[in-house]
Scaffold this motif. Sequence first.
Motif, PDB file in Angstrom:
ATOM      1  N   LEU A  29      12.608 -64.745 -20.484  1.00 37.35           N
ATOM      2  CA  LEU A  29      12.119 -65.513 -19.341  1.00 37.35           C
ATOM      3  C   LEU A  29      12.838 -65.222 -18.040  1.00 37.35           C
ATOM      4  CD1 LEU A  29      11.757 -68.998 -21.033  1.00 37.35           C
ATOM      5  CD2 LEU A  29       9.925 -67.501 -20.323  1.00 37.35           C
ATOM      6  N   LEU A  36      15.240 -66.042 -25.749  1.00 36.43           N
ATOM      7  CA  LEU A  36      14.308 -66.631 -24.797  1.00 36.43           C
ATOM      8  C   LEU A  36      14.775 -66.385 -23.372  1.00 36.43           C
ATOM      9  CD1 LEU A  36      13.151 -70.089 -26.131  1.00 36.43           C
ATOM     10  CD2 LEU A  36      11.730 -68.149 -25.507  1.00 36.43           C
ATOM     11  N   PHE A  37      16.078 -66.539 -23.153  1.00 35.04           N
ATOM     12  CA  PHE A  37      16.570 -66.298 -21.807  1.00 35.04           C
ATOM     13  C   PHE A  37      16.238 -64.872 -21.370  1.00 35.04           C
ATOM     14  CE2 PHE A  37      18.866 -66.452 -18.015  1.00 35.04           C
ATOM     15  CZ  PHE A  37      19.501 -65.233 -17.885  1.00 35.04           C
ATOM     16  N   GLY A  47      17.661 -69.262 -28.127  1.00 31.84           N
ATOM     17  CA  GLY A  47      17.902 -69.513 -26.706  1.00 31.84           C
ATOM     18  C   GLY A  47      18.308 -68.233 -25.996  1.00 31.84           C
ATOM     19  N   TYR A  48      19.175 -67.464 -26.634  1.00 26.98           N
ATOM     20  CA  TYR A  48      19.635 -66.190 -26.061  1.00 26.98           C
ATOM     21  C   TYR A  48      18.459 -65.252 -25.837  1.00 26.98           C
ATOM     22  CZ  TYR A  48      22.170 -61.733 -25.810  1.00 26.98           C
ATOM     23  OH  TYR A  48      22.666 -60.515 -25.420  1.00 26.98           O
TER      24      TYR A  48
END
Lengths: 224, 231, 260
Positions: free
Chosen positions: C158, C154-155, C151-152
Amino acid sequence: MTGLRSAVAIIAKDVRLEARRVENLATMAIFAVLVVVVFVFAGDPTPEDLSRLGPGALWVSLLFAGAIGFQRWFAQEERNGALQGLLLTPVDRGALFIGKWVGATLFLLAIEIVLVPAASMLYDLNLGAVWPKLTLVMVVVTIGYAALGTFFAAIAAHTTAGQLLLPVLLFPLSVPILLSGAGASQQLMTGDGTAYWDWVGLAAAFDVIFGTVCTMTFEYVITE
Amino acid sequence: MVDVSRQYGSLFALDQVSFSMEAGDFLVIVGPNGAGKTTLVRTLARLARPSSGTVRLSGEDWLSAPAERQVEVGVVSHATFLYDGLSAFENLVFYATLYGVEDPERSARKALEEAELGGLSDRRAGTLSRGQAQRLSIARSALHDPRVLLLDEPYAGLDPHATSRLGIALGRLRSAGRAIVLTTHDLARVPTAVTHYLVLVAGKVADAGEWSTLAEGELSDRYSRAVARTE
Amino acid sequence: MIASIKKWWPRSWRQFWTTLDGRTYHVLLHARPWIGWLAVGMMVATFALVFWWVPLESIQGYPQKIFYIHVPSAWLMYSAFAVVFVASVMYLWQRTQLWDIFARCAAEIGFLFCSLTLVTGMLWGSPIWGKPWVWDARLTSSFILWLIYMGYLLFRMLARSDIEVGRIAAVIGIIGFLDVPIIHLSVQWWRTLHPLPVVMIAENPGGGLPASMLITLLVALTSFSLVFVYLLTQRVWQERTIENLGLLEAILDRKAEHAT
């Protein structure tokens, strides 16, 4: 304390907006019930399985409803640039977070008021004796989930795929409260009872820790 | 008393822009799209930080001032900052509360009257026309009696009638203790109450001066020349 | 030598904090070749110890030797996240680019080691459980950590380009790190309420590791840690160079613009 006044004003504003378009909350409640229904079709449980599956389906449904809701309730600040308008006021960023957090909690609780009775009927759950304790655990878990959800909705708004990133970030971090909720309700259903307070305690600690951290760090997340 | 002077280079969107104003001034900043007008307004409103430079308000550093002092600035943008689902009155009360205005309801009512929107006070903001919404936005920005008013392309999307009504509303906002900054790319829609002008092209100050020194149509000449120079 | 140590030593308490990133980087960069060779040497030693010295574990046999990759990887995935946490906090405090670089490079490498932990965990468990995945507490927690890392990263991928990515990523890192022990605890509770039939055996049934295994494990831990530090230094140096190049480009562009 202007911070408190501002937070209350924000909560009141959000509640008023949501109440004027009740169809939004109603649709979300229907969605939540649908998830629970779909689980039955997908899992095809026997009558004995039903009551074991019930709490699980309930929490999953809440998780998904939340993922959609947090994004929506935050996105309404994006229309007409209202978020900028808010940032231009001297309102404390922590108070701003608390306002949105409480609002999200209230909306999720409203959905639960529909969801829980529906699920208990569909899954033949016998909530008669345990519903006060179930309510307690649902409230505590919802508070924690709403804190992380509101926070990460603000974070995900900074990305190009916000609606997709929100669950990816939110779900792993929410595992403790999900386990607490599921664990506590399991305890209530199977009548074991002893670990129930442990789970509720964990969820409450989670609420306090992350409520505080998110309130304190919201200013870093929200300024553009 | 408003005294502002700054220079910044933030993504080189603004390149050593420097000017100062006094209370009562009405500055219009003209420039083509992408010149950095919005960046400038956002920096003055403290929504964005410059990579270098200072902004001073009454001799004190503005950018590092505490958040409570945000009440000294009012901002109007082409986004209205209004909540569609709330009525005009409720929108104003909300913002008045957040700005810490005493008796928000009375201020909201008064602001609605002054903006000639009294009849629309219970209409949902989402149902207002663009012109009405902008006038409401202006009322919102002045609720807390700011010392500095920043307007970023407020005329965007307005028809001639709404434009003139907006000009009247802006004129009423002028007061002795207040400085107004207005940005626009449309030279034809500059309010008559303007006292100073500044031409911003590609992030740099190309021209500036007092409005009264300009002859009829001279601004558009200077503007065209400034734009041509940078091409 | 004394002179360079003197240059390295901070002059005041405040300066200690503001220059911590630069000085850490400076030290790491200088030590890099040493660390690299030492890491290689210790890895060879680990390999030798694992395959030629340490006795075969009686119950599990050969698959147990994955333990010597699995445990150090797990240690590193947590350590890397700790680095991300510290770098994130420092970034929010000091706002220097170098701290942000430390954070994202540590996250990348941590993600790598987290993946390695999961894979080795599955490889180790397959012959023992008969299937690749079970909801064992440690494996589950590692998986969730893997998702948080993801998630880290990906953030960062994105995020829109007009925002200060580092600031928000730092907040994600901080919250993630604070959550990890809570996740651990909750998963462990969850598992004790419904224990698995077969538990991963890492120690003797009598409790405690035999000395030879312990020594081998420590050697493995040290070599993996050295590899981590080496990789981190390399990555940070790479990122820093890229950023400096970008800055130089921008300065040159501007000079050209002003010249015309």
